[in-house]
Write a protein that holds these residues in place. Structure first.
Motif, PDB file in Angstrom:
ATOM      1  N   LEU A 113       0.814  -1.208   0.000  1.00  0.00           N
ATOM      2  CA  LEU A 113       0.000   0.000   0.000  1.00  0.00           C
ATOM      3  C   LEU A 113       0.855   1.268   0.000  1.00  0.00           C
ATOM      4  CD1 LEU A 113      -2.819  -1.013   2.512  1.00  0.00           C
ATOM      5  CD2 LEU A 113      -2.784  -1.213   0.017  1.00  0.00           C
ATOM      6  N   ILE A 114       1.989   1.223   0.695  1.00  0.00           N
ATOM      7  CA  ILE A 114       2.899   2.372   0.743  1.00  0.00           C
ATOM      8  C   ILE A 114       4.334   1.895   0.599  1.00  0.00           C
ATOM      9  CG2 ILE A 114       3.699   4.402   2.020  1.00  0.00           C
ATOM     10  CD1 ILE A 114       1.251   4.331   3.711  1.00  0.00           C
ATOM     11  N   THR A 115       5.086   2.609  -0.212  1.00  0.00           N
ATOM     12  CA  THR A 115       6.541   2.456  -0.224  1.00  0.00           C
ATOM     13  C   THR A 115       7.142   3.586   0.591  1.00  0.00           C
ATOM     14  OG1 THR A 115       6.659   1.369  -2.384  1.00  0.00           O
ATOM     15  CG2 THR A 115       8.631   2.518  -1.640  1.00  0.00           C
ATOM     16  N   PHE A 116       7.952   3.236   1.584  1.00  0.00           N
ATOM     17  CA  PHE A 116       8.713   4.211   2.343  1.00  0.00           C
ATOM     18  C   PHE A 116      10.154   4.196   1.844  1.00  0.00           C
ATOM     19  CE2 PHE A 116       5.424   3.085   5.552  1.00  0.00           C
ATOM     20  CZ  PHE A 116       4.857   4.347   5.670  1.00  0.00           C
ATOM     21  N   ALA A 117      10.621   5.325   1.368  1.00  0.00           N
ATOM     22  CA  ALA A 117      12.023   5.454   0.984  1.00  0.00           C
ATOM     23  C   ALA A 117      12.767   6.124   2.134  1.00  0.00           C
ATOM     24  CB  ALA A 117      12.157   6.283  -0.285  1.00  0.00           C
ATOM     25  N   VAL A 118      13.846   5.504   2.570  1.00  0.00           N
ATOM     26  CA  VAL A 118      14.625   6.029   3.698  1.00  0.00           C
ATOM     27  C   VAL A 118      16.061   6.268   3.224  1.00  0.00           C
ATOM     28  CG1 VAL A 118      15.305   5.692   6.099  1.00  0.00           C
ATOM     29  CG2 VAL A 118      13.192   4.644   5.254  1.00  0.00           C
ATOM     30  N   GLU A 128       1.390   1.552  -3.732  1.00  0.00           N
ATOM     31  CA  GLU A 128       0.346   2.426  -4.281  1.00  0.00           C
ATOM     32  C   GLU A 128       0.682   3.891  -3.991  1.00  0.00           C
ATOM     33  OE1 GLU A 128      -2.615   2.816  -6.640  1.00  0.00           O
ATOM     34  OE2 GLU A 128      -2.722   0.832  -5.709  1.00  0.00           O
ATOM     35  N   TYR A 129       1.210   4.117  -2.784  1.00  0.00           N
ATOM     36  CA  TYR A 129       1.636   5.456  -2.369  1.00  0.00           C
ATOM     37  C   TYR A 129       3.136   5.437  -2.090  1.00  0.00           C
ATOM     38  CZ  TYR A 129      -3.232   6.935  -1.764  1.00  0.00           C
ATOM     39  OH  TYR A 129      -4.544   7.272  -1.974  1.00  0.00           O
ATOM     40  N   PHE A 130       3.714   6.638  -2.067  1.00  0.00           N
ATOM     41  CA  PHE A 130       5.148   6.771  -1.844  1.00  0.00           C
ATOM     42  C   PHE A 130       5.370   7.866  -0.813  1.00  0.00           C
ATOM     43  CE2 PHE A 130       9.315   8.671  -2.802  1.00  0.00           C
ATOM     44  CZ  PHE A 130      10.125   7.545  -2.871  1.00  0.00           C
ATOM     45  N   ASP A 139      -0.741   5.491  14.501  1.00  0.00           N
ATOM     46  CA  ASP A 139      -1.314   6.297  13.417  1.00  0.00           C
ATOM     47  C   ASP A 139      -0.968   5.716  12.055  1.00  0.00           C
ATOM     48  OD1 ASP A 139      -2.607   7.979  15.102  1.00  0.00           O
ATOM     49  OD2 ASP A 139      -1.216   9.652  14.917  1.00  0.00           O
ATOM     50  N   LEU A 140       0.195   5.092  11.939  1.00  0.00           N
ATOM     51  CA  LEU A 140       0.538   4.414  10.691  1.00  0.00           C
ATOM     52  C   LEU A 140      -0.461   3.287  10.412  1.00  0.00           C
ATOM     53  CD1 LEU A 140       2.232   3.648   8.249  1.00  0.00           C
ATOM     54  CD2 LEU A 140       3.834   2.481   9.794  1.00  0.00           C
ATOM     55  N   LYS A 141      -0.819   2.536  11.427  1.00  0.00           N
ATOM     56  CA  LYS A 141      -1.795   1.450  11.250  1.00  0.00           C
ATOM     57  C   LYS A 141      -3.154   2.007  10.828  1.00  0.00           C
ATOM     58  CE  LYS A 141       0.522  -1.503  14.646  1.00  0.00           C
ATOM     59  NZ  LYS A 141       0.438  -2.103  16.003  1.00  0.00           N
ATOM     60  N   LYS A 142      -3.547   3.148  11.414  1.00  0.00           N
ATOM     61  CA  LYS A 142      -4.821   3.772  11.040  1.00  0.00           C
ATOM     62  C   LYS A 142      -4.780   4.258   9.591  1.00  0.00           C
ATOM     63  CE  LYS A 142      -5.769   5.345  15.763  1.00  0.00           C
ATOM     64  NZ  LYS A 142      -5.857   6.523  16.659  1.00  0.00           N
ATOM     65  N   LEU A 143      -3.641   4.805   9.184  1.00  0.00           N
ATOM     66  CA  LEU A 143      -3.474   5.256   7.800  1.00  0.00           C
ATOM     67  C   LEU A 143      -3.631   4.089   6.837  1.00  0.00           C
ATOM     68  CD1 LEU A 143      -2.538   7.225   5.538  1.00  0.00           C
ATOM     69  CD2 LEU A 143      -0.176   6.659   6.196  1.00  0.00           C
ATOM     70  N   LEU A 144      -2.990   2.977   7.136  1.00  0.00           N
ATOM     71  CA  LEU A 144      -3.074   1.808   6.263  1.00  0.00           C
ATOM     72  C   LEU A 144      -4.494   1.253   6.201  1.00  0.00           C
ATOM     73  CD1 LEU A 144       0.255   0.079   7.319  1.00  0.00           C
ATOM     74  CD2 LEU A 144      -0.255   1.036   5.066  1.00  0.00           C
ATOM     75  N   THR A 145      -5.196   1.267   7.328  1.00  0.00           N
ATOM     76  CA  THR A 145      -6.589   0.817   7.341  1.00  0.00           C
ATOM     77  C   THR A 145      -7.435   1.669   6.400  1.00  0.00           C
ATOM     78  OG1 THR A 145      -6.434  -0.016   9.613  1.00  0.00           O
ATOM     79  CG2 THR A 145      -8.630   0.507   8.792  1.00  0.00           C
ATOM     80  N   GLU A 146      -7.221   2.983   6.423  1.00  0.00           N
ATOM     81  CA  GLU A 146      -7.984   3.889   5.558  1.00  0.00           C
ATOM     82  C   GLU A 146      -7.649   3.660   4.084  1.00  0.00           C
ATOM     83  OE1 GLU A 146     -10.843   6.835   4.889  1.00  0.00           O
ATOM     84  OE2 GLU A 146     -10.280   5.832   6.762  1.00  0.00           O
ATOM     85  N   ILE A 147      -6.373   3.476   3.777  1.00  0.00           N
ATOM     86  CA  ILE A 147      -5.982   3.222   2.390  1.00  0.00           C
ATOM     87  C   ILE A 147      -6.570   1.897   1.896  1.00  0.00           C
ATOM     88  CG2 ILE A 147      -4.034   2.744   0.853  1.00  0.00           C
ATOM     89  CD1 ILE A 147      -2.362   4.649   2.565  1.00  0.00           C
ATOM     90  N   ARG A 148      -6.495   0.891   2.742  1.00  0.00           N
ATOM     91  CA  ARG A 148      -7.020  -0.429   2.381  1.00  0.00           C
ATOM     92  C   ARG A 148      -8.517  -0.339   2.064  1.00  0.00           C
ATOM     93  NH1 ARG A 148      -6.671  -2.757   7.072  1.00  0.00           N
ATOM     94  NH2 ARG A 148      -4.398  -2.725   7.007  1.00  0.00           N
ATOM     95  N   LYS A 149      -9.255   0.380   2.914  1.00  0.00           N
ATOM     96  CA  LYS A 149     -10.692   0.528   2.715  1.00  0.00           C
ATOM     97  C   LYS A 149     -10.993   1.257   1.411  1.00  0.00           C
ATOM     98  CE  LYS A 149     -12.874   3.903   4.641  1.00  0.00           C
ATOM     99  NZ  LYS A 149     -13.471   4.830   5.640  1.00  0.00           N
TER     100      LYS A 149
END
Length: 342
Positions: free
Chosen positions: A5-10, A85-87, A100-110
């Protein structure tokens, strides 16, 4: 393997002392996130730590090693490899709130199930003076409605201290690629370019009232440290010029006047930062650079100089004479005390 759902670039350069705090926070996303750790030619144990995480969490973490090219080169590499899907870029000394990261992923998944993904997600961020035990929250409740998708034409009004910085943004990967954003190598402050160039390509925006991103402040070598910024003023000027040309403001004004106003305001604060730090340097050469920067904006045409000089806060950083300089620096010190931005 789960869909990302998200790619995190570090991007990491000699980050051994703090990068694991960052990575641990991102790991809270589980296998729905992709974490690309870009070891940008580090000379300490950064690469070793990245490899260890990649070996232990092969479904989530990818380690990439490259010759040193600076923060921008790391971001470019991450975007080129991203499968999410997101970056989102997360600097190696920063971290995310795990719940909050878990909540963000839940919203994206929905929203993905509903076929209703927004081009850009905005969350709050915190200026985190970790060693001093102080935080400054930067929210967007006055601009967007929590949990609602909007467009540039339906947003509210930004406060003077509010900007859509990179820390607040989670953008669709395809939108970023379509914008053509590519950051210069060996240059600091490129996050301003990354945060602004894609905005005219964004059609829908979702705001989530989550205090997601912790922006760490306190390292002596940090790029936003006043003394460091003064040493790197030429790079700040370069990026300011690049941001001024990253969008066709005349066309944006026709299509989305509120976005055009925002882009000018953002450029205004960058002009203010450059002007003020050139005043702090105070040499004759610095004054010449300050005048040249303003002349550059005048030559861009389309009324940009007039807006910056007379219609936004940056005009107050280009006041004539010694009295103007004293007033500008006094205002800067007051703002620094109020907002704790470095």
């Amino acid at each position: 393997m789960k869909e990302k759902l998200i790619t995190f670039a570090v991007p990491c350069y000699n980050s051994q002392d703090y990068m694991q705090r960052c990575l641990r926070s991102l790991m809270a996303g589980g296998e729905e996130v992709e974490i690309i750790v870009i070891d940008d030619g580090s000379t300490d144990r950064t690469g070793e730590i990245a490899d260890r995480y990649a070996k232990k969490y092969p479904e989530t973490v990818r380690a990439v090693h490259q010759k040193n090219g600076g923060h921008g080169a790391g971001v470019n590499k991450g975007l080129s490899l991203a499968a999410g899907e997101y970056f989102k870029v997360v600097d190696s000394d920063d971290w995310l709130d795990e719940e909050d990261l878990k909540k963000l992923l839940t919203e994206i998944r929905k929203r993905k199930r509903q076929g209703a993904l927004a081009d850009l997600i905005i969350c709050n961020y915190l200026y985190d003076h970790l060693y001093e035990g102080k935080q400054k929250r930067m929210g967007y409740e006055n601009v967007f409605r929590d949990g609602k998708v909007c467009t540039w034409d339906t947003i509210g009004k930004f406060h003077p201290s509010q900007y859509l910085v990179m820390h607040a943004q989670i953008c669709r990967t395809e939108v970023l690629r379509r914008s053509g954003v590519r950051l210069p190598r060996h240059t600091f402050y490129v996050d301003n370019l990354f945060a602004n160039q894609p905005l005219p390509f964004v059609k829908t925006i979702l705001y989530l009232d989550l205090d997601l991103y912790h922006y760490f402040l306190g390292r002596e070598d940090q790029s936003v440290n006043e003394q460091v910024l003064m040493k790197r003023i030429d790079q700040q000027i370069l990026v300011t010029k690049m941001v001024s040309g990253c969008a066709d403001l005349k066309q944006v004004q026709k299509e989305h006047p509120k976005l055009a106003d925002y882009l000018v305001r953002n450029l205004s604060i960058m002009m203010s930062i450059s002007s003020i730090h050139l005043l702090l340097i105070g040499t004759e050469e610095a004054m010449e650079k300050r005048n040249e920067l303003w002349e550059y904006m005048r030559r861009r045409g389309n009324g940009l100089y007039r807006k910056l000089r007379f219609g936004t806060v940056s005009g107050f950083t280009y006041l004539p004479g010694k009295a103007g300089t004293a007033l500008t620096l006094a205002g800067y010190r007051l703002a620094k005390q109020c907002y704790h931005f470095n």
